[in-house]
Design an enzyme around this catalytic site. Structure first.
Site, PDB file in Angstrom:
ATOM      1  N   VAL B 108       0.870  -1.192   0.000  1.00 57.72           N
ATOM      2  CA  VAL B 108       0.000   0.000   0.000  1.00 57.72           C
ATOM      3  C   VAL B 108       0.903   1.237   0.000  1.00 57.72           C
ATOM      4  O   VAL B 108       1.720   1.411   0.911  1.00 57.72           O
ATOM      5  CB  VAL B 108      -0.915   0.017   1.246  1.00 57.72           C
ATOM      6  CG1 VAL B 108      -1.803   1.259   1.235  1.00 57.72           C
ATOM      7  CG2 VAL B 108      -1.757  -1.247   1.303  1.00 57.72           C
ATOM      8  N   GLY B 118      -6.524  11.973   3.138  1.00 57.81           N
ATOM      9  CA  GLY B 118      -7.618  11.006   3.130  1.00 57.81           C
ATOM     10  C   GLY B 118      -7.565  10.025   1.966  1.00 57.81           C
ATOM     11  O   GLY B 118      -8.464   9.199   1.810  1.00 57.81           O
ATOM     12  N   LEU B 119      -6.501  10.119   1.163  1.00 56.78           N
ATOM     13  CA  LEU B 119      -6.446   9.247  -0.019  1.00 56.78           C
ATOM     14  C   LEU B 119      -6.111   7.797   0.348  1.00 56.78           C
ATOM     15  O   LEU B 119      -6.614   6.868  -0.287  1.00 56.78           O
ATOM     16  CB  LEU B 119      -5.433   9.786  -1.030  1.00 56.78           C
ATOM     17  CG  LEU B 119      -5.894  11.053  -1.754  1.00 56.78           C
ATOM     18  CD1 LEU B 119      -4.740  11.687  -2.528  1.00 56.78           C
ATOM     19  CD2 LEU B 119      -7.037  10.740  -2.707  1.00 56.78           C
ATOM     20  N   GLY B 120      -5.255   7.614   1.345  1.00 58.21           N
ATOM     21  CA  GLY B 120      -4.922   6.263   1.797  1.00 58.21           C
ATOM     22  C   GLY B 120      -6.168   5.566   2.319  1.00 58.21           C
ATOM     23  O   GLY B 120      -6.429   4.401   1.983  1.00 58.21           O
ATOM     24  N   LYS B 121      -6.938   6.300   3.087  1.00 61.18           N
ATOM     25  CA  LYS B 121      -8.191   5.753   3.622  1.00 61.18           C
ATOM     26  C   LYS B 121      -9.131   5.390   2.474  1.00 61.18           C
ATOM     27  O   LYS B 121      -9.717   4.301   2.450  1.00 61.18           O
ATOM     28  CB  LYS B 121      -8.835   6.813   4.538  1.00 61.18           C
ATOM     29  CG  LYS B 121     -10.126   6.383   5.171  1.00 61.18           C
ATOM     30  CD  LYS B 121     -10.700   7.497   6.040  1.00 61.18           C
ATOM     31  CE  LYS B 121     -12.119   7.161   6.462  1.00 61.18           C
ATOM     32  NZ  LYS B 121     -12.783   8.276   7.132  1.00 61.18           N
ATOM     33  N   ASP B 144       3.181  -2.270   9.290  1.00 58.85           N
ATOM     34  CA  ASP B 144       4.330  -1.706   9.995  1.00 58.85           C
ATOM     35  C   ASP B 144       3.813  -0.954  11.223  1.00 58.85           C
ATOM     36  O   ASP B 144       2.678  -0.445  11.204  1.00 58.85           O
ATOM     37  CB  ASP B 144       5.082  -0.738   9.065  1.00 58.85           C
ATOM     38  CG  ASP B 144       5.911  -1.485   8.020  1.00 58.85           C
ATOM     39  OD1 ASP B 144       6.443  -2.566   8.346  1.00 58.85           O
ATOM     40  OD2 ASP B 144       6.012  -0.996   6.879  1.00 58.85           O
ATOM     41  N   GLN B 146       4.113   1.949  12.441  1.00 60.64           N
ATOM     42  CA  GLN B 146       3.637   3.334  12.300  1.00 60.64           C
ATOM     43  C   GLN B 146       2.291   3.446  11.574  1.00 60.64           C
ATOM     44  O   GLN B 146       1.699   4.539  11.542  1.00 60.64           O
ATOM     45  CB  GLN B 146       4.699   4.216  11.606  1.00 60.64           C
ATOM     46  CG  GLN B 146       4.973   3.889  10.151  1.00 60.64           C
ATOM     47  CD  GLN B 146       5.998   2.769   9.938  1.00 60.64           C
ATOM     48  OE1 GLN B 146       6.279   2.001  10.855  1.00 60.64           O
ATOM     49  NE2 GLN B 146       6.521   2.679   8.728  1.00 60.64           N
ATOM     50  N   TYR B 151      -4.715   1.556  10.095  1.00 54.65           N
ATOM     51  CA  TYR B 151      -5.563   0.409   9.724  1.00 54.65           C
ATOM     52  C   TYR B 151      -6.639   0.140  10.781  1.00 54.65           C
ATOM     53  O   TYR B 151      -7.735  -0.287  10.456  1.00 54.65           O
ATOM     54  CB  TYR B 151      -4.697  -0.833   9.473  1.00 54.65           C
ATOM     55  CG  TYR B 151      -3.899  -0.731   8.191  1.00 54.65           C
ATOM     56  CD1 TYR B 151      -4.540  -0.628   6.956  1.00 54.65           C
ATOM     57  CD2 TYR B 151      -2.510  -0.710   8.197  1.00 54.65           C
ATOM     58  CE1 TYR B 151      -3.816  -0.512   5.772  1.00 54.65           C
ATOM     59  CE2 TYR B 151      -1.781  -0.591   7.018  1.00 54.65           C
ATOM     60  CZ  TYR B 151      -2.440  -0.493   5.809  1.00 54.65           C
ATOM     61  OH  TYR B 151      -1.727  -0.374   4.646  1.00 54.65           O
TER      62      TYR B 151
END
Lengths: 171, 171
Positions: B108, B118-121, B144, B146, B151
């Protein structure tokens, strides 16, 4: 059915001491037990697999989905007890993979009647060897608490560098 | 190239407000940025993917193996920033799966210039939605330290019922 036809055919050119092509014998000196073989052949009766999973108390899963999972796993390993011309499915495991970097091992099961004889260890070592053959170096799994030490003894590491296994389930 | 041909073709029948078929737009009110799209299309320049991974400091991996992993993953999601007739790969993730029960999310990555927006979400929610579409209910990953909280906020659970993520690496 090539694998088993060859196994039970007395005219087979396969060496009985090595077992059928593609299968590997687990050496045992217990004469009460049949011979034990591992194979990556996917010729599995799914109802026999269900019986094996029942024997260790796993929740039943739809046969249609088990069929798909067996077909779409990167590697499927089965363990068979062979006596005379009868065979019995006594172990199973499979792995998903990207065929390049990572594999994840799922559904490791050994029939209760054959547990604590080193067969689980041999099954996992067989899987690791097969995955390494494909140059997959990151072999992962999710271990229930009672088998963490079993996998540790096989060289699996818990949360390396703080990396944590996480799960998402539907509500 | 069907996806991008359609996107950049002014005669396209695709609605510009919805983006090209199969892609999903991430709504943004930042006029400095281009439009952001997600897609499961695998039309990826592997060197552009390498640049993206370089940008977040990941170790380089052989392109040949990355190609194989992209081809053999069950799901590949890319995120693109589109300005005029130019597109830039700004996000990526993929998942392995048995196509039935389990999926594992790998690699990811969001370009540093677009992080904390907010793009990762949105990327992860897109992946979860796609996997749920295939009736996969056990979505796993290895986080990981951090990003464990990231998640967790998405609904991922750490070590449920004591289940532990474990890794085996070659010596």
């Amino acid at each position: 059915m090539v694998f088993w036809k060859r196994f039970f055919n007395p005219d087979s050119t396969s060496s009985p001491s090595l077992g059928p092509t593609g299968a590997e014998e687990f050496p045992t000196d217990d004469s009460d037990k049949g011979r034990i073989f591992f194979t990556t052949d996917r010729d599995i009766d799914l109802y026999e697999l269900e019986e094996l999973c029942d024997a260790v108390g796993w929740a039943r899963r739809p046969i249609r989905k088990v069929k798909k999972a067996v077909e779409c796993s990167f590697l499927v390993v089965t363990m068979w007890e062979v006596r005379g011309n009868r065979r019995r499915l006594v172990g199973f495991a499979r792995a998903t993979s990207d065929h390049a970097f990572n594999a994840t091992v799922w559904d490791v099961v050994i029939h209760p009647s054959l547990q604590s004889k080193g067969l689980g260890k041999a099954l996992m070592q067989y899987i690791i060897r097969k995955l390494r053959h494909y140059d997959i170096s990151n072999i992962t799994l999710f271990a229930d608490p009672q088998v963490v030490d079993f996998y540790r003894r096989l060289g699996f590491v818990l949360d390396p560098e703080g990396i944590k296994g996480m799960f998402w389930y539907p509500d």
